[in-house]
Motif scaffolding. Structure first.
Motif, short mmCIF file in Angstrom:
data_model
loop_
_atom_site.label_atom_id
_atom_site.label_comp_id
_atom_site.label_asym_id
_atom_site.label_seq_id
_atom_site.Cartn_x
_atom_site.Cartn_y
_atom_site.Cartn_z
N GLY A 1 28.54 17.06 38.83
CA GLY A 1 30.16 16.65 38.81
C GLY A 1 30.78 17.86 38.34
N LEU A 2 30.23 18.84 37.79
CA LEU A 2 30.91 20.18 37.13
C LEU A 2 30.82 21.26 38.19
N ALA A 3 30.25 21.17 39.19
CA ALA A 3 29.91 22.25 40.25
C ALA A 3 31.30 23.03 40.61
N TRP A 4 32.21 22.57 40.55
CA TRP A 4 33.36 23.16 41.08
C TRP A 4 34.15 24.04 39.86
N ILE A 5 33.71 23.72 38.58
CA ILE A 5 34.12 24.81 37.68
C ILE A 5 33.95 26.56 37.72
N ALA A 6 32.68 26.48 38.14
CA ALA A 6 32.56 28.32 38.29
C ALA A 6 33.12 28.92 39.44
N PRO A 7 33.32 28.19 40.43
CA PRO A 7 33.78 28.66 41.68
C PRO A 7 35.36 28.77 41.48
N SER B 1 36.70 49.31 50.20
CA SER B 1 36.31 49.23 51.49
C SER B 1 35.11 48.18 51.92
N TYR B 2 34.10 48.28 50.99
CA TYR B 2 32.97 47.67 51.19
C TYR B 2 32.78 46.34 50.16
N GLY B 3 33.71 46.40 48.90
CA GLY B 3 33.27 45.45 48.12
C GLY B 3 33.81 44.26 48.19
N GLY B 4 34.87 44.16 49.32
CA GLY B 4 35.54 43.11 49.76
C GLY B 4 34.51 42.05 50.56
N PHE B 5 33.80 42.77 51.18
CA PHE B 5 32.75 41.78 51.83
C PHE B 5 31.93 41.26 51.02
N ALA B 6 31.43 41.86 50.07
CA ALA B 6 30.46 41.33 49.01
C ALA B 6 31.26 40.26 48.17
N THR B 7 32.60 40.39 47.68
CA THR B 7 33.35 39.58 47.11
C THR B 7 33.49 38.15 47.73
N LEU B 8 33.76 38.44 49.08
CA LEU B 8 34.02 37.17 49.94
C LEU B 8 32.75 36.23 50.18
N ALA B 9 31.68 37.04 50.30
CA ALA B 9 30.38 36.42 50.49
C ALA B 9 29.82 35.79 49.29
N ALA B 10 30.01 36.22 48.11
CA ALA B 10 29.49 35.70 46.95
C ALA B 10 30.40 34.46 46.58
N TRP B 11 31.74 34.60 46.93
CA TRP B 11 32.89 33.48 46.60
C TRP B 11 32.59 32.45 47.42
N LEU B 12 32.35 32.70 48.74
CA LEU B 12 32.16 31.67 49.89
C LEU B 12 30.86 30.88 49.38
N THR B 13 30.15 31.49 49.13
CA THR B 13 28.70 31.06 48.90
C THR B 13 28.69 30.31 47.73
N ALA B 14 29.54 30.73 46.53
CA ALA B 14 29.33 29.77 45.42
C ALA B 14 30.24 28.70 45.65
N ARG C 1 25.17 29.22 41.63
CA ARG C 1 26.36 29.08 41.76
C ARG C 1 27.51 29.72 40.73
N ALA C 2 26.94 29.41 39.63
CA ALA C 2 27.57 30.31 38.54
C ALA C 2 27.44 31.83 38.70
N SER C 3 26.11 32.24 38.94
CA SER C 3 25.94 33.44 39.09
C SER C 3 26.75 34.11 40.29
N LEU C 4 26.68 33.53 41.39
CA LEU C 4 27.63 34.15 42.56
C LEU C 4 29.03 34.18 42.31
N ALA C 5 29.53 33.14 41.63
CA ALA C 5 30.84 33.11 41.29
C ALA C 5 31.20 34.40 40.34
N ALA C 6 30.38 34.61 39.17
CA ALA C 6 30.61 35.76 38.41
C ALA C 6 30.50 37.09 39.40
N ALA C 7 29.51 36.96 40.14
CA ALA C 7 29.12 38.37 40.91
C ALA C 7 30.47 38.63 41.97
#
Length: 123
Positions: free
Chosen positions: A18-24, A73-86, A99-105
């Protein structure tokens, strides 16, 4: 005829987190502030070479500016991928740590850009 015994299936809501939404959610709020700031300050950081000209700047300044440009240039792709996956991971307790690790990353590239911008060496 032999009787077959099946294990009872767990209740579908028993493993739901139920708390899965907090980290993202926290990552989304942080990216809403840090993302535009990193883009603005990272984009303006090229003006750090105005005082020394494009050919007379120190190597450390050139290295920092290259890191900023590469991360933008390239960090935006990593940010988007980690955020979406979270956000898109199943909302089960099993996936909470990932989920928490990807949100932090997802917040790390904008933080890295801001750290580099605010610690640019002298030209």
């Amino acid at each position: 005829m032999a009787t077959q015994h099946f294990a009872p299936l767990p209740a579908p809501e028993a493993d739901r987190d139920g708390l899965a939404w907090i980290a993202p959610g926290v990552a989304t709020a942080a990216l809403g502030v840090l993302g535009p700031a990193a883009l603005v300050f990272g984009g303006l950081s090229a003006m750090a070479t105005d005082a020394c000209g494009p050919d007379d700047c120190s190597q450390s300044l050139e290295t920092s500016l290259a890191l900023i440009d590469g991360t933008l240039s390239y960090g935006g792709f990593a940010t988007l991928a980690a955020w979406l996956t979270a956000w898109l991971l199943p909302w089960r307790r099993r996936w909470s740590r990932l989920r928490a690790s990807l949100a932090a990353a997802s917040v790390l590239p904008p933080l890295f850009v801001l750290l580099l911008v605010f610690s640019l060496p002298a030209g």
